[in-house]
Design a protein around this motif. Structure first.
Motif, mmCIF file in Angstrom:
data_model
loop_
_atom_site.group_PDB
_atom_site.id
_atom_site.type_symbol
_atom_site.label_atom_id
_atom_site.label_comp_id
_atom_site.label_asym_id
_atom_site.label_seq_id
_atom_site.Cartn_x
_atom_site.Cartn_y
_atom_site.Cartn_z
ATOM 1 N N ASN A 252 8.112 -6.560 15.513
ATOM 2 C CA ASN A 252 6.790 -6.509 14.900
ATOM 3 C C ASN A 252 6.707 -5.409 13.855
ATOM 4 N N SER A 253 7.351 -4.282 14.111
ATOM 5 C CA SER A 253 7.311 -3.205 13.130
ATOM 6 C C SER A 253 8.016 -3.605 11.845
ATOM 7 N N GLU A 254 9.098 -4.370 11.955
ATOM 8 C CA GLU A 254 9.779 -4.830 10.750
ATOM 9 C C GLU A 254 8.891 -5.785 9.946
ATOM 10 N N LEU A 260 3.975 -4.358 4.095
ATOM 11 C CA LEU A 260 3.639 -3.165 3.322
ATOM 12 C C LEU A 260 4.465 -3.069 2.043
ATOM 13 N N ARG A 261 5.712 -3.532 2.090
ATOM 14 C CA ARG A 261 6.563 -3.456 0.897
ATOM 15 C C ARG A 261 5.993 -4.302 -0.245
ATOM 16 N N ASP A 262 5.316 -5.365 0.082
ATOM 17 C CA ASP A 262 4.757 -6.246 -0.951
ATOM 18 C C ASP A 262 3.365 -5.807 -1.409
ATOM 19 N N SER A 263 2.809 -4.772 -0.796
ATOM 20 C CA SER A 263 1.467 -4.333 -1.181
ATOM 21 C C SER A 263 1.527 -3.486 -2.452
ATOM 22 N N GLU A 264 0.417 -3.430 -3.190
ATOM 23 C CA GLU A 264 0.329 -2.683 -4.440
ATOM 24 C C GLU A 264 -0.254 -1.295 -4.190
ATOM 25 N N LEU A 265 0.275 -0.300 -4.917
ATOM 26 C CA LEU A 265 -0.156 1.086 -4.761
ATOM 27 C C LEU A 265 -0.275 1.714 -6.142
ATOM 28 N N GLU A 266 -1.387 2.327 -6.423
ATOM 29 C CA GLU A 266 -1.629 2.932 -7.732
ATOM 30 C C GLU A 266 -1.037 4.337 -7.784
#
Length: 337
Positions: A252-254, A260-266
């Motif tokens: 589940n953590s993976e 999270l890797r595919d999320s966008e961060l400013e």
């Protein structure tokens, strides 16, 4: 060394024996003895208190669900509460039924249409309560004849109405279990003579849930009888699912990290800081250059959420301005720069 009594103590003891005070003290000691509950070895408890609390909580949720359904179906208000959750032998439940009572048999199924047990869940309504609900369903006030005979037999039309009401209430029973396991319930058939139902052994352990339904002019009981073998199968699957859930924590953590890797961060880069007068800003035009006072050899900071997380150097990449990350601030002190 044994304690030696004085003459005054001996006289007081003899006087107490003659007056009967010693008998009162002895009887008081007997009455203050701690009493222990007798354990019935013939019918030992099969389910723990935690399991019984779980069942009680499940049916508390069920009463809240059917309360709104009954109010909408009968266009009235009622109060529904769980009165008792008891572990008994089946003969204690069957002996309380009469020949005129109607017993509903409901099947329980796990996910993927896998039937749990051949033994069904049993449901029983008190006769006066069901007749009041039928009367309200047909537009009446729900009044029940006080001279209703004890062995009242339902007509064919009343049995159809009985089945319609019960199917609606049974269909939502599975939703009360969804926090623990995926179950679905459905009516198998109705028995007008409970003495003919022999799907459960008389000495088999069952759990009886008593639910009280209170209308303005009538009240009665709705009783569920859950076979012990069915509950054991359900609790075993719940325990297995909990074990599997604990063992699959790394997987589940993976999955979470992949999301999270595919999320966008400013991320914002600060090239430098300077101060300008308002008059200078007013006369700025396209093509003007502002001296930031920051040498190109010194690092700049990249900010996330208003705090510096990285340092880097200015450069170009494919004719675009870029920043090459040089250091990562893992501690809070580096982020406070």
């Amino acid at each position: 060394m044994a304690e030696v009594l004085s003459q005054s103590q001996i006289d007081a003891l003899l006087n107490a024996a003659r007056s009967g005070e010693m008998d009162l003290v002895a009887s008081a000691e007997k009455t203050t003895e701690k009493k222990y509950r007798k354990y019935d070895f013939y019918s030992p408890r099969k389910f723990t208190k935690d399991r019984m609390k779980m069942i009680s909580g499940i049916f508390e949720n069920y009463t809240r669900v059917i309360n709104s359904r009954i109010n909408g179906l009968l266009h009235t208000t009622c109060e529904i509460s769980v009165e008792s959750v008891e572990e008994q032998r089946y003969y204690e439940f069957s002996n309380a039924l009469t020949e005129g009572d109607v017993l509903v048999l409901a099947d329980v199924q796990f996910a993927h249409n896998q039937q749990a047990e051949e033994q069904p869940v049993l449901l029983h309504f008190s006769t006066s309560l069901m007749l009041s609900m039928m009367d309200r369903l047909m537009g009446g006030e729900g009044d029940v004849d006080p001279a209703l005979p004890a062995g009242y037999n339902f007509t064919d039309l009343e049995l159809k109405l009985y089945e319609s009401i019960v199917k609606d209430l049974i269909s939502v029973l599975g939703g009360s279990w969804e926090n623990y396991i995926d179950l679905s319930f459905g009516v198998r058939r109705m028995e007008t003579n409970p003495t003919l139902v022999q799907l459960i052994g008389l000495d088999e352990t069952v759990v009886i849930i008593g639910i009280n339904i209170q209308f303005s002019n009538c009240s009665g009981q709705m009783n569920f009888c859950l076979p012990g073998s069915m509950l054991s199968a359900i609790f075993a699957r719940i325990a297995a699912a909990n074990q599997a859930g604990r063992g699959a924590g790394e997987d589940n953590s993976e999955e979470i990290l992949d999301i999270l890797r595919d999320s966008e961060l400013e991320i914002s880069a600060e090239l430098g800081r300077t101060e300008l007068r308002l008059q200078d800003i007013y006369y700025l035009h396209s093509g003007d250059v502002i001296d930031l006072g920051h040498p190109t050899a010194q690092p700049i900071y990249l900010y996330i959420g208003g705090k510096p997380w990285f340092s880097g150097k200015m450069g170009t990449l494919s004719s675009n301005m870029a920043v090459k990350i040089g250091e990562t601030y893992h501690n809070q002190g580096g982020r406070d720069k």
